[in-house]
Design a protein around this motif. Structure first.
Motif, PDB file in Angstrom:
ATOM      1  N   ARG A   1       0.837  -1.204   0.000  1.00 21.79           N
ATOM      2  CA  ARG A   1       0.000   0.000   0.000  1.00 21.79           C
ATOM      3  C   ARG A   1       0.874   1.256   0.000  1.00 21.79           C
ATOM      4  O   ARG A   1       0.615   2.198  -0.755  1.00 21.79           O
TER       5      ARG A   1
ATOM      6  N   ASN B   1      -7.637   0.751  -9.841  1.00 27.72           N
ATOM      7  CA  ASN B   1      -8.455  -0.455  -9.727  1.00 27.72           C
ATOM      8  C   ASN B   1      -7.589  -1.715  -9.654  1.00 27.72           C
ATOM      9  O   ASN B   1      -7.883  -2.637  -8.891  1.00 27.72           O
TER      10      ASN B   1
ATOM     11  N   ARG C   1      -6.104  -1.804  -6.190  1.00 32.29           N
ATOM     12  CA  ARG C   1      -7.139  -2.222  -5.234  1.00 32.29           C
ATOM     13  C   ARG C   1      -7.351  -3.737  -5.313  1.00 32.29           C
ATOM     14  O   ARG C   1      -7.514  -4.401  -4.290  1.00 32.29           O
ATOM     15  N   LYS C   2      -7.330  -4.261  -6.508  1.00 27.39           N
ATOM     16  CA  LYS C   2      -7.491  -5.712  -6.693  1.00 27.39           C
ATOM     17  C   LYS C   2      -6.355  -6.460  -5.994  1.00 27.39           C
ATOM     18  O   LYS C   2      -6.585  -7.441  -5.296  1.00 27.39           O
TER      19      LYS C   2
ATOM     20  N   GLU D   1      -9.236  -5.479  -2.341  1.00 29.44           N
ATOM     21  CA  GLU D   1     -10.464  -4.684  -2.319  1.00 29.44           C
ATOM     22  C   GLU D   1     -11.444  -5.272  -3.330  1.00 29.44           C
ATOM     23  O   GLU D   1     -11.074  -5.600  -4.443  1.00 29.44           O
TER      24      GLU D   1
ATOM     25  N   SER E   1     -14.542  -2.174  -7.658  1.00 25.04           N
ATOM     26  CA  SER E   1     -13.747  -1.362  -8.570  1.00 25.04           C
ATOM     27  C   SER E   1     -14.363   0.022  -8.640  1.00 25.04           C
ATOM     28  O   SER E   1     -15.575   0.180  -8.527  1.00 25.04           O
TER      29      SER E   1
END
Length: 175
Positions: free
Chosen positions: A45, A152, A155-156, A160, A163
Motif C-alpha cells: 500500500r 483499480n 485495489r485488486k 479490495e 472497482s
C-alpha cells in the motif's frame, strides 16, 4: 484394575498438555502468518500510494512549469521524451524511483503493465505541455482514465472487492 486407573490420570494429563501445546503452536503460527500478511500489505500500500503521489506531483509540475521542460526528439521511431531543468529532475526521479518500488512489490504483471502505461502517458503529457500541444486536455483525460485503471488494479492486488467506476463522462464537454 487399580493399575489402569492409576496410569489413566497421568496419561490423560500428558495428552492434555501435548494437545494444548499443539493448539498453542498452531495459534501462534496463524497469528504470525496474519501479521506477516498485514505487514506485506502495508508495504505494498505504501509503495502504491507513493507512486500515485509522485505521478500527481509530476503532472502538476509539468503542466505548471512547461517552460522548464525541453523535448528530446526520439531517433529511429522512438517517441520524444521530456528533459528537465531545476526541480523537474527531482519530480521525474520520484516517479522513476516509486515505479521501481512498485515493480518490486507487485504480485501481478498486470499491475506493472498498468503502472508503465500511466508513467508513459505522464511523459507524453510533459512533452505536450512543453510543446504547447492543443491536444493537451485530451491527453490529460486519457491519463486520468489510465490512472483510474491502475488504481483499480492496485485495489485488486490489495484485496479490495469494489472497482472504482470511470470518473469521466465520455460525452461531457470540456470547458
Amino acid at each position: 484394575m487399580n493399575l489402569v486407573l492409576a496410569l489413566s490420570g497421568p496419561i490423560s494429563a500428558l495428552l492434555g498438555v501435548w494437545l494444548g501445546t499443539m493448539m498453542s503452536a498452531r495459534a501462534q503460527d496463524r497469528a504470525m502468518r496474519q501479521d506477516q500478511e498485514r505487514q506485506a500489505a502495508e508495504v505494498k500500500r505504501a509503495a502504491y500510494v507513493s507512486h500515485l503521489t509522485a505521478l500527481r506531483a509530476y503532472l502538476v509540475y509539468v503542466t505548471s512549469h512547461a517552460g522548464e521542460i525541453s523535448v528530446i526528439r526520439g531517433q529511429g521511431g522512438n517517441p520524444a521524451r521530456p528533459s528537465f531543468t531545476g526541480r523537474g529532475h527531482d519530480v521525474r526521479e520520484a516517479v522513476e524511483t516509486t515505479y521501481t518500488a512498485l515493480q518490486l512489490v507487485a504480485a501481478e504483471q498486470e499491475t506493472v503493465n498498468q503502472a508503465h502505461l500511466v508513467s508513459r502517458a505522464a511523459r507524453r503529457i510533459a512533452v505536450a505541455a512543453a510543446e504547447h500541444d492543443p491536444q493537451l486536455s485530451q491527453k490529460l483525460l486519457i491519463f486520468w482514465e489510465l490512472e483510474r485503471k491502475l488504481v483499480n488494479q492496485l485495489r485488486k492486488e490489495l484485496g479490495e472487492k469494489l472497482s472504482l467506476a470511470s470518473a469521466y463522462d465520455a460525452d461531457a464537454l470540456l470547458p
